[in-house]
Scaffold this motif. Structure first.
Motif, PDB file in Angstrom:
ATOM      1  N   VAL A  95       0.838  -1.203   0.000  1.00 23.69           N
ATOM      2  CA  VAL A  95       0.000   0.000   0.000  1.00 23.69           C
ATOM      3  C   VAL A  95       0.874   1.255   0.000  1.00 23.69           C
ATOM      4  N   PHE A  98       2.691   1.656  -3.495  1.00 25.79           N
ATOM      5  CA  PHE A  98       1.825   2.161  -4.556  1.00 25.79           C
ATOM      6  C   PHE A  98       1.325   3.573  -4.268  1.00 25.79           C
ATOM      7  N   ALA A  99       1.158   3.927  -3.000  1.00 27.08           N
ATOM      8  CA  ALA A  99       0.783   5.304  -2.667  1.00 27.08           C
ATOM      9  C   ALA A  99       1.866   6.270  -3.156  1.00 27.08           C
ATOM     10  N   TYR A 102       1.548   6.440  -7.014  1.00 24.67           N
ATOM     11  CA  TYR A 102       0.419   7.280  -7.400  1.00 24.67           C
ATOM     12  C   TYR A 102       0.708   8.751  -7.142  1.00 24.67           C
ATOM     13  N   SER A 134      -4.715   4.074  -2.586  1.00 24.69           N
ATOM     14  CA  SER A 134      -4.000   2.805  -2.617  1.00 24.69           C
ATOM     15  C   SER A 134      -4.632   1.799  -1.660  1.00 24.69           C
ATOM     16  N   GLU A 160      -1.251  -3.071  -8.846  1.00 23.43           N
ATOM     17  CA  GLU A 160      -1.527  -3.207  -7.415  1.00 23.43           C
ATOM     18  C   GLU A 160      -2.557  -4.306  -7.167  1.00 23.43           C
TER      19      GLU A 160
END
Length: 185
Positions: A95, A98-99, A102, A134, A160
């Motif tokens: 998480v 991917f945060a 992004y 995320s 993801e």
């Protein structure tokens, strides 16, 4: 004590978890620095390709961590608490990773995402929004208040979700190895 018995102690378990994941953490931190501080300052058309390459490399390291190192830990300690910590750690790592991706994509060009009720686009608010996105993507809830618009953003979301599926399958495959301690009365 034998090595197998040592891992069943909490301190030994956390030490081995840290040792087995230190290179993955280093890669994630390095990719974070590149994604947040270098890529948004480059004015080139190939910057999103670099971001996707960083994401794919992080995914490769996370999968390698899951298969190689963490399987050794699970093989030595089948305690429910240790397995839950392992999966919690993997989820937080995914998480957060991917945060960051992004957020970097949003900082490169805010047109990659449609964000409802956004009150500015500073870095901290963007990171908060993308951490939320995320987590919602990982949990497969998908409220729709943040929507990926471009092919690059949608590709990151697909990656993801695929990694979430991998972690879920990894967890299910190891359920039969979990042992719950019996309390002696």
């Amino acid at each position: 004590m034998s090595e197998e018995k040592d891992i069943e102690t909490t301190a030994a378990f956390y030490w081995q978890l840290f040792n087995s994941s230190k290179y993955v953490l280093l890669i994630v931190l390095l990719a974070t620095a590149i994604g947040l501080y270098v890529l948004p300052n480059i004015d080139a058309s190939y910057v999103v390709i670099i971001l996707l390459a960083l994401t794919l490399s992080k995914i490769g390291f996370i999968i390698a961590l899951s298969f190689n190192q963490l399987m050794k830990i699970i093989g030595q300690s089948h305690l429910l608490s240790h397995v839950l910590v392992l999966f919690g750690y993997l989820i937080i790592l995914i998480v957060f990773s991917f945060a960051i991706d992004y957020t970097a994509l949003h900082l490169i060009d805010s047109a990659h995402f449609k964000i409802n009720n956004s009150s500015g686009s500073n870095g901290l608010l963007a990171f908060f929004n993308m951490s939320y996105f995320s987590l919602i993507t990982f949990s497969s809830v998908g409220y729709g208040d943040i929507v990926p618009i471009t092919v690059t953003a949608k590709t990151l979301v697909v990656l993801e979700v695929a990694l979430r599926f991998f972690v879920l399958v990894f967890g299910i495959a190891n359920v039969n190895r979990i042992r719950v301690n019996n309390l002696k009365t």
